[in-house]
Design a protein around this motif. Structure first.
Motif, PDB file in Angstrom:
ATOM      1  N   GLY A 136       7.943  23.825  12.703  1.00 23.41           N
ATOM      2  CA  GLY A 136       6.766  24.149  13.494  1.00 23.41           C
ATOM      3  C   GLY A 136       6.259  22.919  14.219  1.00 23.41           C
ATOM      4  N   TYR A 137       6.233  22.993  15.536  1.00 19.01           N
ATOM      5  CA  TYR A 137       5.863  21.849  16.366  1.00 19.01           C
ATOM      6  C   TYR A 137       4.453  21.940  16.942  1.00 19.01           C
ATOM      7  N   GLU A 138       3.729  22.991  16.648  1.00 13.35           N
ATOM      8  CA  GLU A 138       2.429  23.210  17.299  1.00 13.35           C
ATOM      9  C   GLU A 138       1.256  22.514  16.605  1.00 13.35           C
ATOM     10  N   ALA A 139       1.351  22.246  15.332  1.00 17.99           N
ATOM     11  CA  ALA A 139       0.208  21.731  14.568  1.00 17.99           C
ATOM     12  C   ALA A 139       0.099  20.215  14.663  1.00 17.99           C
ATOM     13  N   PHE A 140      -1.152  19.747  14.669  1.00 17.39           N
ATOM     14  CA  PHE A 140      -1.423  18.312  14.698  1.00 17.39           C
ATOM     15  C   PHE A 140      -2.495  17.915  13.688  1.00 17.39           C
ATOM     16  N   ASP A 141      -3.098  18.898  13.009  1.00 22.49           N
ATOM     17  CA  ASP A 141      -4.072  18.633  11.953  1.00 22.49           C
ATOM     18  C   ASP A 141      -4.092  19.835  11.010  1.00 22.49           C
ATOM     19  N   THR A 142      -4.904  19.759   9.978  1.00 17.29           N
ATOM     20  CA  THR A 142      -4.914  20.815   8.962  1.00 17.29           C
ATOM     21  C   THR A 142      -5.327  22.157   9.549  1.00 17.29           C
ATOM     22  N   ARG A 143      -6.287  22.162  10.420  1.00 13.30           N
ATOM     23  CA  ARG A 143      -6.742  23.408  11.046  1.00 13.30           C
ATOM     24  C   ARG A 143      -5.624  24.055  11.856  1.00 13.30           C
ATOM     25  N   SER A 144      -4.939  23.261  12.678  1.00  4.70           N
ATOM     26  CA  SER A 144      -3.850  23.826  13.480  1.00  4.70           C
ATOM     27  C   SER A 144      -2.631  24.161  12.618  1.00  4.70           C
ATOM     28  N   ASN A 145      -2.442  23.464  11.487  1.00  2.00           N
ATOM     29  CA  ASN A 145      -1.410  23.873  10.517  1.00  2.00           C
ATOM     30  C   ASN A 145      -1.668  25.304  10.070  1.00  2.00           C
ATOM     31  N   ALA A 146      -2.919  25.599   9.769  1.00  4.38           N
ATOM     32  CA  ALA A 146      -3.291  26.929   9.278  1.00  4.38           C
ATOM     33  C   ALA A 146      -3.045  28.002  10.336  1.00  4.38           C
ATOM     34  N   ILE A 147      -3.364  27.704  11.576  1.00  4.35           N
ATOM     35  CA  ILE A 147      -3.140  28.676  12.654  1.00  4.35           C
ATOM     36  C   ILE A 147      -1.647  28.926  12.830  1.00  4.35           C
ATOM     37  N   GLU A 148      -0.873  27.842  12.885  1.00  2.93           N
ATOM     38  CA  GLU A 148       0.580  27.967  13.029  1.00  2.93           C
ATOM     39  C   GLU A 148       1.174  28.748  11.855  1.00  2.93           C
ATOM     40  N   ALA A 149       0.745  28.421  10.656  1.00  2.64           N
ATOM     41  CA  ALA A 149       1.265  29.088   9.457  1.00  2.64           C
ATOM     42  C   ALA A 149       0.848  30.556   9.404  1.00  2.64           C
ATOM     43  N   GLY A 150      -0.389  30.857   9.747  1.00  2.87           N
ATOM     44  CA  GLY A 150      -0.845  32.247   9.744  1.00  2.87           C
ATOM     45  C   GLY A 150      -0.028  33.109  10.685  1.00  2.87           C
ATOM     46  N   ASP A 151       0.257  32.594  11.876  1.00  2.00           N
ATOM     47  CA  ASP A 151       1.084  33.328  12.838  1.00  2.00           C
ATOM     48  C   ASP A 151       2.498  33.532  12.303  1.00  2.00           C
ATOM     49  N   TRP A 152       3.061  32.504  11.685  1.00  2.00           N
ATOM     50  CA  TRP A 152       4.415  32.572  11.140  1.00  2.00           C
ATOM     51  C   TRP A 152       4.491  33.578   9.992  1.00  2.00           C
TER      52      TRP A 152
END
Length: 176
Positions: free
Chosen positions: A93-109
């Motif tokens: 996953g290349y979209e995340a740059f912090d914990t919040r964006s990790n969560a968004i990327e992971a939720g979509d996945w």
């Protein structure tokens, strides 16, 4: 009255910090899940996630927060991932740059893979805030399990992470 209130707030903060620092989450163990998510960062996280795949405790893995310059082949070589396992089971996953964006990327996945049980892998000191963020983004009905990587965080790391968690909890309470 002010002094009592201030002393009470200080005590609550102090006890909260002691609890946060002493009762860090631990590894999950042999539980089977539909998927695993690892958040990049401190050492041992990716290694633990790949070990989970190799032991068959999850059939697929999202590595969230991979640097855009990292190519799948480089990742595979760096972490000694067999080509078959990389091809079938690991998403970078290349979209995340912090914990919040990790969560968004992971939720979509998780939604795209229809996972119902998910193992979250991150450092022990980071787990509570990562879990809080991810729970906000996961589809309804998904069960999230903590699989913390033991570490030896400094007092400064614990202090900073405790305050990040408090700030996020407060913004959640206030609806932000």
């Amino acid at each position: 009255m002010f002094r009592r209130t201030a002393a009470f707030v200080l005590l609550i903060w102090l006890f909260g910090f002691v609890w946060f620092a002493v009762a860090l989450p631990g590894p999950l163990g042999p539980r089977q899940t539909d998927a695993a998510i690892v958040l990049t960062g401190s050492g041992g996280r990716i290694e633990q996630a790949i070990a989970v795949l190799k032991r068959g405790q999850a059939p697929r893995l999202l590595v969230s927060g991979v640097g855009r310059e990292v190519k799948p082949r480089e990742f595979r070589v760096e972490y000694k991932v067999p080509p078959r396992l990389m091809a079938c089971c690991i998403t970078l996953g290349y979209e995340a740059f912090d914990t919040r964006s990790n969560a968004i990327e992971a939720g979509d996945w998780v939604a795209a893979h229809h996972a119902r049980t998910v193992r979250l892998i991150t450092a022990d000191w980071h787990m509570r805030r990562a879990e809080l963020e991810l729970r906000r983004e996961l589809p309804k009905g998904v069960t999230l399990y903590r699989d913390a990587v033991p570490s030896r965080p400094s007092l400064g790391t614990l202090f900073l992470e405790y305050h990040k968690l408090l700030a996020r909890e407060l913004t959640t309470l206030w609806g932000a």
